[in-house]
Write a protein that holds these residues in place. Sequence first.
Motif, mmCIF file in Angstrom:
data_model
loop_
_atom_site.group_PDB
_atom_site.id
_atom_site.type_symbol
_atom_site.label_atom_id
_atom_site.label_comp_id
_atom_site.label_asym_id
_atom_site.label_seq_id
_atom_site.Cartn_x
_atom_site.Cartn_y
_atom_site.Cartn_z
ATOM 1 N N PHE A 57 2.880 -17.456 -41.811
ATOM 2 C CA PHE A 57 2.000 -17.987 -40.571
ATOM 3 C C PHE A 57 2.420 -16.883 -39.475
ATOM 4 N N PRO B 159 1.601 -16.825 -35.455
ATOM 5 C CA PRO B 159 1.362 -17.564 -34.101
ATOM 6 C C PRO B 159 -0.121 -17.014 -32.893
ATOM 7 N N ARG C 167 -0.876 -21.761 -35.316
ATOM 8 C CA ARG C 167 0.121 -20.890 -36.362
ATOM 9 C C ARG C 167 -1.348 -20.655 -37.145
#
Length: 51
Positions: free
Chosen positions: A2, A4, A11
């Motif tokens: 993930f 951001p 995210r």
Amino acid sequence: MFIPCQCCGQRYDQSWPWWTCDTCGYRICPSCLSKIGFRCNQCNWGHFKQK
């Protein structure tokens, strides 16, 4: 993995349709693009392109 959003901090998966500045590399999500527009607010010359 993930990653951001550099604007809102939310995210998202790396396969998310990211928008990246063609000059400085600033990366935002599609929802931030709808708020900011295609002109990069981090540098003077960049425009967002989908990567």
